[in-house]
Design a protein around this motif. Structure first.
Motif, short mmCIF file in Angstrom:
data_model
loop_
_atom_site.label_atom_id
_atom_site.label_comp_id
_atom_site.label_asym_id
_atom_site.label_seq_id
_atom_site.Cartn_x
_atom_site.Cartn_y
_atom_site.Cartn_z
N LEU A 11 1.79 7.84 -5.92
CA LEU A 11 2.73 6.78 -6.30
C LEU A 11 2.03 5.44 -6.55
O LEU A 11 2.69 4.47 -6.91
CB LEU A 11 3.79 6.58 -5.20
CG LEU A 11 4.73 7.76 -4.92
CD1 LEU A 11 5.75 7.36 -3.86
CD2 LEU A 11 5.44 8.22 -6.19
N ARG A 12 0.73 5.39 -6.37
CA ARG A 12 0.04 4.10 -6.46
C ARG A 12 -0.09 3.58 -7.89
O ARG A 12 -0.49 2.43 -8.08
CB ARG A 12 -1.33 4.20 -5.80
CG ARG A 12 -1.20 4.34 -4.28
CD ARG A 12 -2.51 4.53 -3.58
NE ARG A 12 -2.28 4.73 -2.14
CZ ARG A 12 -3.21 5.07 -1.27
NH1 ARG A 12 -4.47 5.28 -1.68
NH2 ARG A 12 -2.90 5.23 0.01
N GLY A 13 0.24 4.38 -8.88
CA GLY A 13 0.21 3.91 -10.25
C GLY A 13 1.55 3.39 -10.72
O GLY A 13 1.69 2.98 -11.89
N ARG A 14 2.57 3.41 -9.86
CA ARG A 14 3.90 2.93 -10.27
C ARG A 14 3.95 1.40 -10.33
O ARG A 14 4.44 0.84 -11.30
CB ARG A 14 4.97 3.45 -9.31
CG ARG A 14 4.93 4.96 -9.07
CD ARG A 14 5.24 5.74 -10.35
NE ARG A 14 5.00 7.17 -10.22
CZ ARG A 14 5.92 8.05 -9.83
NH1 ARG A 14 7.14 7.64 -9.52
NH2 ARG A 14 5.61 9.33 -9.76
N LEU A 15 3.47 0.75 -9.28
CA LEU A 15 3.44 -0.71 -9.22
C LEU A 15 2.18 -1.12 -8.47
O LEU A 15 1.71 -0.38 -7.60
CB LEU A 15 4.66 -1.28 -8.50
CG LEU A 15 6.04 -1.09 -9.14
CD1 LEU A 15 7.13 -1.55 -8.16
CD2 LEU A 15 6.16 -1.84 -10.45
N GLU A 16 1.68 -2.31 -8.75
CA GLU A 16 0.54 -2.79 -7.98
C GLU A 16 1.01 -3.20 -6.58
O GLU A 16 2.19 -3.49 -6.37
CB GLU A 16 -0.16 -3.93 -8.69
CG GLU A 16 0.69 -5.14 -8.99
CD GLU A 16 -0.07 -6.17 -9.80
OE1 GLU A 16 -1.30 -6.26 -9.63
OE2 GLU A 16 0.56 -6.87 -10.60
N PRO A 17 0.11 -3.22 -5.59
CA PRO A 17 0.51 -3.43 -4.19
C PRO A 17 1.34 -4.68 -3.94
O PRO A 17 2.30 -4.64 -3.18
CB PRO A 17 -0.84 -3.50 -3.46
CG PRO A 17 -1.76 -2.67 -4.28
CD PRO A 17 -1.33 -2.90 -5.70
N ALA A 18 1.00 -5.81 -4.56
CA ALA A 18 1.76 -7.04 -4.31
C ALA A 18 3.19 -6.92 -4.82
O ALA A 18 4.12 -7.46 -4.21
CB ALA A 18 1.06 -8.24 -4.97
N ILE A 77 1.08 -1.48 5.09
CA ILE A 77 2.13 -1.06 4.16
C ILE A 77 1.51 -0.55 2.86
O ILE A 77 1.95 0.46 2.30
CB ILE A 77 3.11 -2.22 3.91
CG1 ILE A 77 4.01 -2.39 5.13
CG2 ILE A 77 3.94 -1.98 2.64
CD1 ILE A 77 4.96 -3.54 5.05
N ALA A 78 0.48 -1.24 2.37
CA ALA A 78 -0.19 -0.78 1.16
C ALA A 78 -0.77 0.62 1.37
O ALA A 78 -0.73 1.46 0.46
CB ALA A 78 -1.30 -1.75 0.77
N GLU A 79 -1.25 0.89 2.56
CA GLU A 79 -1.83 2.21 2.85
C GLU A 79 -0.77 3.29 2.99
O GLU A 79 -1.07 4.48 2.88
CB GLU A 79 -2.69 2.13 4.12
CG GLU A 79 -3.96 1.29 3.94
CD GLU A 79 -4.63 0.96 5.26
OE1 GLU A 79 -4.14 1.44 6.31
OE2 GLU A 79 -5.62 0.21 5.24
N MET A 80 0.48 2.90 3.23
CA MET A 80 1.57 3.88 3.34
C MET A 80 1.93 4.50 1.99
O MET A 80 2.53 5.57 1.95
CB MET A 80 2.82 3.22 3.94
CG MET A 80 2.71 2.88 5.41
SD MET A 80 4.21 2.02 6.01
CE MET A 80 5.44 3.33 5.87
#
Length: 394
Positions: free
Chosen positions: A340-347, A332-335
């Motif tokens: 968009l990865r700077g919007r929220l951290e993965p957790a 899911i993290a890789e999706m």
């Protein structure tokens, strides 16, 4: 020029230390900042973000050492990197700290949108931070929203100390010192909220400064009591020891040391936690999956991990943790697309995804697959959120 550094970066020597910090332009990243008595700038250097604060040499060195002490005690505070002194043109010293990823000053939290009941969540995060510092013998001296950065944590917030200039470390704090810290915090937060209302009149109906400071006092008192109070019971109620430990675990604290005494007759037992450590759920998740996240995020992820293990009939928790991360969390993290990865951290993305899955399933009247949910969440929710992680200037 002299540089005192815990993690030496030769690039620090190339910065324009002969120029007042307020006139820096190269390497400076435009970010929202809290109120400060000093000039503060966030810079990008060799792929890393740092905060630079201009102050006096003795103050900078003292704060540097305090922050290092807090780090050694595993307390939530920014990481000190260096003190730069004896700068050209008799300029003041500078304290350099590592910027905390996905962390925002309180004004930016308001600007980016608070969840429902968001102000109490900020207050609770500040109180937990203050209690943790007091348990470690740290007297803050200037408790305020401006001296804290907030990170999202599964619908709540985690607070990190960013200004230890007025702090002191003692073997133990007296009740008077703790009470004074709380009162200073109430006065500062009250003034900050009034300033915020003046800048954003629409918040006047949403934020009641009097209610906020009352919550600070109440929440601090109740949490401190739960973590430190002595409890007495008869010897046929020893199950209450385990109950007390479980309550602390629910609050996110582990008991590292517990004092137990009996009265002369042997009929009454007194217990009092002597050493408590925060991060109960985070440590458990790290042991099972290797993930390092905020404690409230860990609590949420552990719940999903337990559901996964039950669904697949896996009784070995360590095996369940490995499989859950390999089959669910990491894919899911890789999706999440790079933009968009700077919007929220993965957790935090995973937590919001679980909330989104519940809403979609309620609407559809059936259980929605988590990967189907992820595709919908990325398009309809995450893509609309503001950027919260610093990005390097072009």
């Amino acid at each position: 020029m002299r540089v005192l550094a815990s993690t030496p970066n030769p690039g620090l020597l190339t910065l324009p230390w002969g120029t007042p910090l307020e006139r820096w332009s190269e390497h400076v990243v435009p970010v929202p900042r809290g109120l400060s008595r000093h000039v503060v700038r966030v810079i990008h250097l060799d792929g890393v973000f740092y905060a630079v604060k201009e102050t006096q040499e003795d103050i900078a060195k003292r704060e540097y050492r305090l922050l290092r002490d807090l780090g050694r005690r595993n307390l939530p505070a920014v990481v000190p990197v260096a003190v730069v002194s004896e700068r050209p043109a008799d300029l003041g010293a500078a304290l350099v700290t590592r910027h905390l990823a996905f962390a925002l000053p309180y004004r930016a939290v308001f600007a980016n949108g608070l969840p429902a009941g968001g102000v109490p969540l900020l207050v609770d995060a500040l109180v937990v931070l203050l209690v943790r510092l007091h348990l470690a013998g740290f007297y803050w001296g200037d408790v305020s929203l401006s001296n804290v950065l907030f990170r999202r944590s599964a619908g709540e917030f985690a607070a990190y100390l960013v200004d230890a200039e007025t702090g002191e470390i003692h073997p133990e704090l007296s009740p008077r010192m703790r009470e004074y810290d709380v009162e200073v915090g109430c006065e500062n937060v009250f003034a900050e909220l009034l300033d915020l209302q003046e800048a954003e009149p629409s918040l006047a109906d949403e934020v009641d400064p009097f209610a906020v400071i009352e919550r600070i006092r109440d929440r601090y008192g109740s949490l401190w009591h739960e973590l430190t109070a002595e409890e007495q019971f008869s010897t046929d109620e020893v199950w209450r020891i385990e109950q007390r430990v479980e309550r602390l675990g629910d609050l996110g604290f582990d008991v590292a040391e517990l004092a137990m005494d009996t009265d002369p007759t042997g009929g009454t037992v007194s217990i009092r936690p002597r050493v408590v450590e925060a991060g109960h759920h985070a440590r458990e998740l790290a042991e099972l999956t290797g993930l390092e996240v905020e404690d409230n995020q860990a609590r949420r992820l552990l719940t999903d991990l337990a559901s996964y293990a039950a669904h697949h009939g896996i009784t070995d928790r360590a095996a369940a943790g490995r499989r859950w991360r390999y089959e669910i969390y990491d894919p899911i993290a890789e999706m999440v697309p790079p933009e968009l990865r700077g919007r929220l951290e993965p957790a935090e993305v995973f937590h919001q995804l679980l909330e989104h899955r519940w809403l979609l399933s309620e609407r559809a009247g059936r259980e929605i697959d988590i990967f189907e949910t992820a595709r919908d969440y990325l398009d309809t929710v995450l893509a609309r959120l503001p950027e919260e992680k610093l990005t390097a200037p072009e």
